[in-house]
Design a protein around this motif. Structure first.
Motif, PDB file in Angstrom:
ATOM      1  N   ASP A 127      42.499  19.035  13.751  1.00 53.33           N
ATOM      2  CA  ASP A 127      42.007  18.177  12.671  1.00 53.33           C
ATOM      3  C   ASP A 127      43.022  17.147  12.209  1.00 53.33           C
ATOM      4  O   ASP A 127      42.699  16.280  11.380  1.00 53.33           O
ATOM      5  N   PHE A 128      44.236  17.205  12.751  1.00 56.08           N
ATOM      6  CA  PHE A 128      45.273  16.236  12.380  1.00 56.08           C
ATOM      7  C   PHE A 128      45.578  15.290  13.535  1.00 56.08           C
ATOM      8  O   PHE A 128      46.589  14.585  13.526  1.00 56.08           O
ATOM      9  N   GLY A 129      44.687  15.280  14.527  1.00 55.01           N
ATOM     10  CA  GLY A 129      44.799  14.349  15.642  1.00 55.01           C
ATOM     11  C   GLY A 129      45.799  14.736  16.702  1.00 55.01           C
ATOM     12  O   GLY A 129      46.089  13.946  17.604  1.00 55.01           O
ATOM     13  N   ARG A 130      46.335  15.958  16.619  1.00 50.07           N
ATOM     14  CA  ARG A 130      47.304  16.405  17.614  1.00 50.07           C
ATOM     15  C   ARG A 130      46.573  17.017  18.809  1.00 50.07           C
ATOM     16  O   ARG A 130      45.707  17.878  18.637  1.00 50.07           O
ATOM     17  N   GLY A 173      45.184  39.179  23.026  1.00 46.82           N
ATOM     18  CA  GLY A 173      44.138  38.182  23.160  1.00 46.82           C
ATOM     19  C   GLY A 173      43.829  37.429  21.887  1.00 46.82           C
ATOM     20  O   GLY A 173      42.758  36.830  21.758  1.00 46.82           O
ATOM     21  N   ARG A 174      44.764  37.423  20.936  1.00 43.27           N
ATOM     22  CA  ARG A 174      44.571  36.626  19.729  1.00 43.27           C
ATOM     23  C   ARG A 174      45.169  35.243  19.964  1.00 43.27           C
ATOM     24  O   ARG A 174      46.332  35.105  20.348  1.00 43.27           O
ATOM     25  N   LEU A 175      44.360  34.231  19.728  1.00 51.16           N
ATOM     26  CA  LEU A 175      44.812  32.850  19.831  1.00 51.16           C
ATOM     27  C   LEU A 175      45.453  32.469  18.510  1.00 51.16           C
ATOM     28  O   LEU A 175      44.775  32.353  17.489  1.00 51.16           O
ATOM     29  N   LEU A 176      46.783  32.289  18.517  1.00 48.89           N
ATOM     30  CA  LEU A 176      47.528  31.899  17.321  1.00 48.89           C
ATOM     31  C   LEU A 176      47.638  30.385  17.303  1.00 48.89           C
ATOM     32  O   LEU A 176      48.170  29.788  18.238  1.00 48.89           O
ATOM     33  N   LEU A 177      47.181  29.788  16.218  1.00 48.68           N
ATOM     34  CA  LEU A 177      47.203  28.332  16.122  1.00 48.68           C
ATOM     35  C   LEU A 177      48.530  27.810  15.601  1.00 48.68           C
ATOM     36  O   LEU A 177      48.811  26.621  15.711  1.00 48.68           O
ATOM     37  N   LEU A 226      52.823  29.357  14.971  1.00 55.23           N
ATOM     38  CA  LEU A 226      53.777  30.460  14.983  1.00 55.23           C
ATOM     39  C   LEU A 226      54.045  30.970  13.572  1.00 55.23           C
ATOM     40  O   LEU A 226      54.231  32.163  13.362  1.00 55.23           O
ATOM     41  N   GLY A 227      54.054  30.077  12.594  1.00 54.09           N
ATOM     42  CA  GLY A 227      54.453  30.445  11.249  1.00 54.09           C
ATOM     43  C   GLY A 227      53.309  30.748  10.315  1.00 54.09           C
ATOM     44  O   GLY A 227      53.486  30.780   9.094  1.00 54.09           O
ATOM     45  N   ASN A 228      52.121  30.954  10.835  1.00 53.09           N
ATOM     46  CA  ASN A 228      50.964  31.314  10.016  1.00 53.09           C
ATOM     47  C   ASN A 228      50.170  32.406  10.728  1.00 53.09           C
ATOM     48  O   ASN A 228      50.358  32.649  11.919  1.00 53.09           O
ATOM     49  N   GLU A 229      49.287  33.050   9.989  1.00 56.02           N
ATOM     50  CA  GLU A 229      48.488  34.127  10.572  1.00 56.02           C
ATOM     51  C   GLU A 229      47.123  33.638  11.062  1.00 56.02           C
ATOM     52  O   GLU A 229      46.287  34.439  11.455  1.00 56.02           O
ATOM     53  N   HIS A 230      46.880  32.320  11.050  1.00 55.96           N
ATOM     54  CA  HIS A 230      45.608  31.792  11.542  1.00 55.96           C
ATOM     55  C   HIS A 230      45.422  32.194  13.008  1.00 55.96           C
ATOM     56  O   HIS A 230      46.259  31.868  13.844  1.00 55.96           O
ATOM     57  N   SER A 231      44.333  32.881  13.312  1.00 58.13           N
ATOM     58  CA  SER A 231      44.120  33.286  14.702  1.00 58.13           C
ATOM     59  C   SER A 231      42.643  33.520  14.970  1.00 58.13           C
ATOM     60  O   SER A 231      41.837  33.669  14.048  1.00 58.13           O
ATOM     61  N   VAL A 232      42.308  33.548  16.255  1.00 56.57           N
ATOM     62  CA  VAL A 232      40.939  33.774  16.715  1.00 56.57           C
ATOM     63  C   VAL A 232      40.998  34.801  17.841  1.00 56.57           C
ATOM     64  O   VAL A 232      41.914  34.783  18.668  1.00 56.57           O
ATOM     65  N   PRO A 265      40.066  23.669  14.550  1.00 57.43           N
ATOM     66  CA  PRO A 265      40.190  23.314  13.133  1.00 57.43           C
ATOM     67  C   PRO A 265      41.060  24.271  12.323  1.00 57.43           C
ATOM     68  O   PRO A 265      41.478  23.945  11.208  1.00 57.43           O
ATOM     69  N   LEU A 266      41.343  25.458  12.865  1.00 53.88           N
ATOM     70  CA  LEU A 266      42.183  26.411  12.145  1.00 53.88           C
ATOM     71  C   LEU A 266      43.674  26.089  12.268  1.00 53.88           C
ATOM     72  O   LEU A 266      44.492  26.670  11.552  1.00 53.88           O
ATOM     73  N   LYS A 267      44.018  25.188  13.176  1.00 50.75           N
ATOM     74  CA  LYS A 267      45.443  24.863  13.352  1.00 50.75           C
ATOM     75  C   LYS A 267      45.935  24.138  12.103  1.00 50.75           C
ATOM     76  O   LYS A 267      45.460  23.046  11.788  1.00 50.75           O
ATOM     77  N   PRO A 268      46.896  24.724  11.369  1.00 51.16           N
ATOM     78  CA  PRO A 268      47.314  24.111  10.095  1.00 51.16           C
ATOM     79  C   PRO A 268      48.213  22.905  10.323  1.00 51.16           C
ATOM     80  O   PRO A 268      48.754  22.705  11.408  1.00 51.16           O
ATOM     81  N   GLU A 269      48.382  22.134   9.281  1.00 46.99           N
ATOM     82  CA  GLU A 269      49.228  20.945   9.402  1.00 46.99           C
ATOM     83  C   GLU A 269      50.676  21.313   9.640  1.00 46.99           C
ATOM     84  O   GLU A 269      51.377  20.646  10.384  1.00 46.99           O
TER      85      GLU A 269
END
Length: 329
Positions: A7-10, A267-271, A273-279, A304-308
């Motif tokens: 969501d930040f264009g990366r 098998g958790r996709l971490l968006l 390294l420094g956050n717990e956002h995962s799928v 969209p879960l990948k944080p800034e």
């Protein structure tokens, strides 16, 4: 080809895949001395790991790094490397390892398509090396990196985590070793992942700027625009081909250009390294066996879960409860 854009264009062009949470070392900044590892049923199979790699490459990812734990303790790793190395569209294939098993594996890994290696090396003092790794044998690591060089890897880089009062007095020795061996080296700030009991992170934190100043007392450094699609900022010395890198999650946050995601061995996709956002990718892999489109759809939906950015601090707080061996490199 569909690309992974957050969501930040990366654009996500790089995935690090952990193939095991197990390791033959117990590095003090990575895990506790007494670890409980995952049951086999919770770990992705080699076939599932290959399918994850294939899905990412089909979604435009150009770089894959295999990590652990220690990837070379995973049974069947050479077969997995060969299968991933043959994926069309993969441009950069690397591994992070402690190096202790490279004498046995280096040649077959290179023949399987693995191109580059990062080898963890935090001390050149055998007794201190064992203290930092708890179980490691420095001679085996040095023999391993030389075996890798003989096998023809295009680039070998040392990774050194610098802890104040533990190994910061070896920074120049590590630079000299890299120069003598014809290797690159990156110095890494310790990351606050997992509750380690060996030391106080607030007391041992050593910034990249401090390390850089130690090096420049002997070797002036010139910034380089070279990149390996990872987080290292590289510098050159006037009289050597060795590159000096700094990975600085605290002092020089690299989030604005982050092109990476991680997949844990569960098998958790971490968006981040420094956050717990995962799928959960394992759930898709096992609910829809062999269904590449379902797997790719889950990966796309996760973007969209990948944080800034992450928000690490240097006060010793544990901001992410999982250990580094669970995360993968």
């Amino acid at each position: 080809m569909q690309e992974l854009i957050d969501d930040f264009g990366r654009r996500v062009s790089y995935v690090r895949i952990s193939v095991t949470d197990r390791c033959d070392f117990r590095c003090v900044y990575c895990m506790s001395e007494e670890m409980t590892f995952l049951p086999r049923a919770q770990v992705l199979t080699l076939e599932e790991l290959e399918m994850v790699a294939r899905a990412f490459v089909e979604l435009g990812v150009e770089k894959i790094r295999l990590t652990g734990g220690e990837p070379l303790v995973r049974r069947g790793i050479e077969q997995l490397v060969g299968n991933i190395g043959a994926l069309p569209g993969l441009k950069d294939f690397a591994m992070t390892t402690n190096g202790a098993s490279l004498v046995k594996h280096a040649q077959v890994l290179r023949e399987g398509g693995l191109e580059r290696l990062n080898i963890s090396l935090d001390s050149l003092n055998p007794e201190r090396f064992r203290q930092l790794t708890r179980t490691g044998d420095l001679d085996k690591v040095v023999a391993g990196l030389r075996a890798a060089r003989a096998a023809g890897f295009s680039r070998i880089k040392l990774n050194a985590v610098i802890l104040k009062g533990r190994n910061d007095d070896e920074v120049l020795d590590l630079v000299e070793f890299a120069r003598d061996e014809g290797l690159d080296i990156s110095f890494i700030e310790e990351m606050p992942l997992g509750d380690v009991s060996d030391h106080s992170r607030a007391e041992t934190f050593c910034s990249s700027d401090e390390v850089k100043a130690l090096i420049e007392a002997r070797y002036p450094l010139t910034a380089s625009d070279e990149s390996t699609a990872g987080p290292s900022r590289y510098f050159r010395m006037a009289d050597s081909e060795t590159r000096i890198g700094f990975i600085s999650p605290h002092s020089h946050n690299f989030c604005s250009s982050c092109n990476r995601v991680r997949v844990t061995v569960e098998g958790r996709l971490l968006l981040c390294l420094g956050n717990e956002h995962s799928v959960d990718l394992r759930e898709v892999l096992r609910r829809y066996p062999g269904d590449m489109e379902a797997l790719k759809a889950r990966i796309i939906e996760a973007m969209p879960l990948k944080p800034e950015r992450h928000h690490f601090t240097t006060d010793g707080d544990v901001q992410v409860v999982r250990f580094m061996n669970m995360t993968g490199g």
